[in-house]
Motif scaffolding. Structure first.
Motif: not given
Length: 473
Positions: A339-343, A381-385, A371-378
């Protein structure tokens, strides 16, 4: 960062369809009772057959022993004259041999022979009990030969016949004498029939008693399930908030615990949605007031555009809070590294002009119930910031810690200023600037949904470290 799920598209499965009825082909009680009855019947039948066979074998063995003893008594009682006449005492060794049709029969046959050659003068003796009995007892055996046979008489009765051949010396003349004793087969006698009647009567009574005991034990054993069903019915009627009050059997405890957590999660989700709607209405008041009071001059398009963007951020933030799935022990653990690779691949394209080094330091075998959506959102946001503030390197890592999961995002940027505070519920959405406060506020609310917290620290890379500890993951 946009959510990986469509807002408002969450689907929840109710405990029971409204107006519907859950039907089953066969209840647990009926299944257990059917299996218990089948096992009990098989046990009783097999036990009866084994005991019946054992008794018949024992009766046959005892009968053979009695006939063999009678055979030796006849040998000991027999006297042969010089002319070869057979004599037995008036008082026979077994009283039943003198009673007609007494059920015990004997016969003796003598044949003179010269070295086992031609037969000369046969002599026979039959017990008085054998008078009128249609059973051939005049067999002639070689000396030392023995036969143990089951024969059927003329009247259809089955007999056990024991025959023994001996060599009898009368002076210088050898004779072959054959002793035969017979009795009705013990396995078909009245004693066996009486035993069978008693055996099957006792086994039937035992089966009824055991079946009654099984029903009582079954009712006692299934009582916790009936109590749980009543608790769920009380919850559906609004008379209770949680199931299974009190101690539960070890087998039901995980089910009740998971059901309790599921209901608590659903209740918390409804509460979050209610609060999100209230916050959304409150947060939109200020932008709408600004638009309503804006003067119709050249700055109006800029004001409208700015407030529209602020309202878009507020709506996105509140909808994300309402759609957060939260922790669930019923969910399967999913690996985080892919999931982190995709992100990071997506963020690499978004910030491609900056040529950032995005590192996935999450162990390959690390999984979490999130939840996959929660993990992507969490993490998004942190990685984008972090990518916005990083000088050239961003690292995403995860580790099991304190019974939960700690996710960390490090960058080599300027870091957070001293005394930075977490965004708290109750602040208006327009007080959170887009691109910084909104993302951290989303991450903070997702962490709270998983029983965790958001923390800030100095990164080993020299910039900021934002860590999220999730307790129920």
């Amino acid at each position: 960062m946009p959510s990986a799920r469509a807002h408002g598209a969450r689907t929840r499965l109710p405990l029971c369809p409204r107006g519907g009825r859950l039907t089953v082909a066969l209840s647990l009680r009926s299944r257990l009772l059917a299996v218990s009855v089948a096992v009990l019947i098989a046990f009783v039948v097999l036990t009866g057959l084994v005991l019946d066979r054992a008794f018949r074998d024992s009766a046959d063995t005892a009968q053979q022993a009695r006939l063999e003893a009678l055979l030796y008594l006849l040998m000991g009682s027999l006297e042969v004259d010089a002319d070869g006449t057979l004599h037995l005492p008036a008082q026979l060794p077994e009283a039943r041999l003198a009673l007609p049709a007494s059920g015990l029969y004997a016969a003796i046959r003598r044949v003179d022979a010269d070295d086992g050659a031609a037969v000369r003068a046969p002599t026979r003796w039959r017990s008085p009990s054998a008078i009128g009995v249609d059973l051939a007892l005049e067999a002639l055996l070689e000396a030392g030969e023995r036969r143990n046979e089951v024969r059927t008489g003329g009247d259809g009765m089955v007999f056990r016949v024991l025959t023994q051949g001996v060599r009898w010396e009368i002076g210088e003349r050898p004779s072959r004498i054959t002793f035969s004793v017979a009795a009705p087969l013990a396995a078909r006698g009245a004693d066996v029939a009486s035993y069978r009647h008693s055996l099957w009567t006792a086994l039937a009574a035992m089966a009824v008693a055991l079946l009654f005991a099984l029903v009582l034990v079954q009712r006692w054993g299934l009582r916790p399930l009936r109590r749980l069903a009543r608790d769920i019915a009380a919850m559906e009627a609004g008379e209770a908030r949680r199931p299974g009050a009190g101690a539960q059997p070890r087998e039901l405890a995980p089910l009740v615990d998971n059901l309790d957590r599921l209901l608590a999660r659903e209740h918390a989700l409804v509460e979050r949605q209610r609060k999100a709607l209230a916050d959304l209405a409150h947060s939109l008041k200020t932008p709408l007031a600004i638009l309503r009071n804006a003067a119709p001059d050249d700055s109006l398009p800029a004001v409208v555009g700015e407030q529209a963007r602020r309202m878009e951020d507020i709506v996105h933030y509140q909808l994300q809070r309402a759609a957060t799935a939260g922790a669930s022990r019923l969910a399967a653990a999913r690996p985080l590294a892919p999931l982190v690779d995709r992100l990071l691949a997506s963020l690499g394209k978004v910030h491609g002009q900056r040529r950032l080094e995005l590192v996935n330091a999450v162990p390959v075998d690390l999984g979490a119930r999130i939840d996959e959506g929660d993990a992507l959102e969490l993490l998004g946001n942190l990685a984008d910031n972090a990518c916005k503030w990083a000088a050239g390197r961003v690292v995403v890592s995860a580790v099991r810690q304190g019974g939960g999961l700690r996710l960390s995002v490090d960058d080599d940027g300027p870091g957070f200023p001293d005394g930075v505070a977490l965004p708290q519920r109750g602040l208006r959405g327009d007080e959170r600037t887009p691109g910084h406060g909104i993302g951290l506020a989303m991450a903070h609310d997702i962490a709270l949904a998983y029983g965790g917290e958001l923390s800030f620290a100095r990164s080993p890379l020299g910039g900021a470290r934002v860590s999220v500890w999730l307790a129920e993951c």
